[in-house]
Design a protein around this motif. Structure first.
Motif, mmCIF file in Angstrom:
data_model
loop_
_atom_site.group_PDB
_atom_site.id
_atom_site.type_symbol
_atom_site.label_atom_id
_atom_site.label_comp_id
_atom_site.label_asym_id
_atom_site.label_seq_id
_atom_site.Cartn_x
_atom_site.Cartn_y
_atom_site.Cartn_z
ATOM 1 N N LEU A 1 54.556 66.360 52.247
ATOM 2 C CA LEU A 1 55.666 65.360 52.329
ATOM 3 C C LEU A 1 56.125 65.333 53.743
ATOM 4 N N HIS B 1 46.664 61.679 54.502
ATOM 5 C CA HIS B 1 47.667 61.629 53.546
ATOM 6 C C HIS B 1 48.627 62.664 53.413
ATOM 7 N N THR B 2 48.895 63.475 54.668
ATOM 8 C CA THR B 2 49.646 64.343 54.736
ATOM 9 C C THR B 2 50.966 63.937 55.823
ATOM 10 N N ILE C 1 53.719 62.777 55.017
ATOM 11 C CA ILE C 1 53.804 61.290 54.869
ATOM 12 C C ILE C 1 55.263 60.691 55.180
ATOM 13 N N ARG D 1 55.274 57.558 57.570
ATOM 14 C CA ARG D 1 55.718 56.170 56.685
ATOM 15 C C ARG D 1 57.172 56.114 56.986
#
Length: 426
Positions: free
Chosen positions: A75, A86-87, A89, A93
């Motif tokens: 996260l 996808h690390t 996050i 983002r």
């Protein structure tokens, strides 16, 4: 990700960081404990088959702990610095999270019906009145209002205020036509005979002056007589002029139909008509008006008046014991008492506040929600990640602990089922 030095954090964030470090240590300790159990069980299971359950528990606990460590770590950052998809996050983002949060707040909180429903159940006016009627609270509000008003007065540019006064004076005094309304007003006065009290007052004033200023007539006429006229005649002429003046004024005072009164009435009627229709009279009035209000002395007088008013107001607003401050505090306390006791007023005020809030929310909710989006976009990614981790990281470490426990139980369960199946079908 560089961490903010702890001395730069707020006291609350410092405590959160300490709590987060403790939970990370506990979660790591649980992982190490599972590894130790796995090693012990792995070594002893050949000699003592029952130790296989301990090995399975340790193995499942390690798997659960590592999986949840990866999930929690992903996260906020890349686990072990590896560029795994996808690390990290939150830092990657951040802007999208801010937009999503803004949309969520706008949709679920900044809605007119939501705001109205909440405010309809909140006695805003009654609570405000009960608070404001207390003298210390009224004084506090009065002090804040006075400070703000004094600050505004100081911030006002004297030149701008003087220009504003000049513009207003020109617009409402100089540029306006005075002759027509003055003539109309004067004509109505004459028609209704409303000038008589003014004439009576003038006659009374002149009579009082004459009775107190007999000496003013000495030489008024006699100084124009030839030098050969005896001094006794001089006095006789002056006394005669004085007595005639007194008689004339007394006659005007006593006789409502005195010719002088009719002459005044006629003059006022002609003046009223001339003010409305005679170009010469109208021009004279306009010239006199411009001469008075366009005079530099008048502008200087306005400037001095503004300075006097400004200084007086600032002094009164800053003095806690001034009459102005006392009246402000008393007015606020009175407003509070009325709000607290008058149910009808409470309903009206609550309605005004609710309608105003709903109007503002419906009209500007996107702009209000954009504050969240814009603020998050301005944040540094690393700083944002650290702030969020400090807020929720401690709770996320419980996920690692739970994963360790659940993994150990799952490992034991799977091993037990597998061992039972082998015994049953082997």
């Amino acid at each position: 990700m560089a961490r903010t030095p702890i001395e730069l954090l707020s006291p609350a964030d410092q405590e959160r960081r300490r709590a987060l470090s403790r939970m990370k240590t506990i979660a790591l300790g649980a992982l190490i404990a599972m590894a130790v159990l796995f090693c012990i069980g792995f070594v002893l299971q050949e000699r003592y088959p029952a130790w296989g359950y301990l090995r399975a528990a340790g193995e499942g606990g390690m798997v659960g702990a590592l999986a949840d460590w990866f999930a929690v770590t992903a996260l906020f950052r890349r686990p072990m610095g590896l560029p795994i998809p996808h690390t990290a996050i939150i830092p990657n983002r951040k802007d999208e999270i801010g937009r999503t949060l803004g949309e969520f707040v706008e949709t679920n909180f900044l809605a007119g019906d939501v705001v109205r429903q909440k405010l309809d159940t909140t006695p805003i006016a009654a609570r405000l009145g009960a608070w404001l009627r207390e003298e210390p609270n009224a004084q506090r509000v009065g002090s804040e209002l006075s400070t703000a008003a004094a600050g505004i007065l100081r911030a006002l540019s004297d030149d701008d205020v003087q220009d504003l006064i000049s513009d207003l004076a020109r617009r409402h005094l100089i540029d306006q036509d005075w002759a027509t309304p003055a003539g109309t007003w004067l004509g109505r006065i004459v028609e209704t005979d409303a000038q008589r009290p003014a004439v009576d007052l003038a006659a009374d004033t002149i009579a009082n002056w004459l009775s107190s200023n007999h000496a003013a007539f000495q030489g008024l006429i006699s100084r124009r007589l030839p030098g050969w006229v005896p001094k006794l005649a001089h006095r006789f002429v002056d006394d005669t002029a004085y007595n005639e003046a007194v008689k004339f004024v007394d006659a005007v005072r006593e006789d409502p139909n005195h010719p002088a009164r009719h002459a005044i009435d006629g003059y006022l009627a002609r003046l009223a008509d001339n003010l409305q229709h005679d170009p010469t009279t109208r021009a004279k009035l306009e010239g006199a008006k411009s001469g008075v209000f366009d005079s530099p002395k008048v502008r200087q007088l306005a400037s001095d008046a503004w300075q006097t008013v400004k200084t007086g107001l600032i002094t009164a607003l800053e003095d806690e014991d001034s009459a102005l401050r006392a009246r402000i505090n008393a007015a606020l306390a009175d407003i509070g008492a009325r709000l607290a006791d008058d149910a009808s007023l409470q309903r009206r005020v609550d309605g005004w506040v609710t309608n105003a809030a709903v109007f503002l929310v419906d009209r500007y909710r996107h702009d209000i929600a954009s504050i969240i989006t814009d603020t998050v976009e301005r944040w540094d990614a690393s700083e944002t990640t650290e702030k969020i981790e400090l807020m929720v990281g401690r709770d996320l470490q419980y996920i690692r602990l739970n994963g360790t426990v659940v993994g150990a139980l799952a490992g034991v369960t799977i091993f037990a089922v597998a061992h039972a199946a082998v015994q049953l079908f082997g």
